[in-house]
Design an enzyme around this catalytic site. Sequence first.
Site: not given
Length: 263
Positions: A207, A241
């Site tokens: 991210k 995740r």
Amino acid sequence: MGVLNLTPDSFADGGSIASPEAAYDRMGGMACDGAAICDIGAESTRPGALPVPVEEELRRLEPVFRLLRARGAPLPVSIDTSKAAVAAAAIEAGAVMVNDITAGRGDEAMFALVADRGTDLCLMHMRGDPRTMQDDPRYADVVQEVGDFLEGRIAAAVAAGVREERIVVDPGVGFGKTLEHNLALLAGIPVLAARLGRPILVGLSRKGMIGALTGRDTAGRLAGSLAGALAGVARGAAAVRVHDVAETVDALTVWKAIEEAGR
Ligand code: HH2
């Protein structure tokens, strides 16, 4: 939790799955690599993403659901959706968890469905929606406010009949947060875990926060993502995740062995 995006436009792996067979093979690979669960999604929620209509989300997923129904799932499956109709189709194909980034606010039928089918449910914090969430997000105390939100959504889900022991919570790294907010939330995992009494899932794989800290583009964020996953688990996250299952499992295996030897 391994990520499987059946999207043309996901920020890290959009368009990487060429066919339903390739998706199924990827799931088999994740199972071999040590993932506990595979999170399948067909709607990108990267900052600025536009919503995908339910018909299109189902169109992307149906061929994979067909394979899951015919052959069985190589590992437990979670469906990353905020639409009850999509979650229902996934559960029909064998999904055991609904990962709802809107925490049930996106579709008022979601909690009733999860309560009826008895699946696990991940409730994630997001400020606003993906289109606008990164427009100058502000919090007075991000850990407190995300905790308030998640506490409220747990209560709403339980009131709708979802069993509390089925619920996992996620502070939503990158969903309406600056780098400082994301870091405060990851550092605050012990506070959230103690307050909410539910397992915590975190997703920071590749991210923007990894890019902001390392200066790398999405393709170069593996090492930073591994460090983030280890730090998250060290602070009490029950699940991470990730796009890179094998590497994350290896990193966690080594870290855990050393932790256990030191006990
Ligand atoms: N992050 C993404 C999507 N779903 N679900 C949970 N519970 N937590 C997360 O942090 C999370 C999530 C975004 O990542 P990705 O699926 O790789 O990208 P995209 O939304 O562009 O498909």
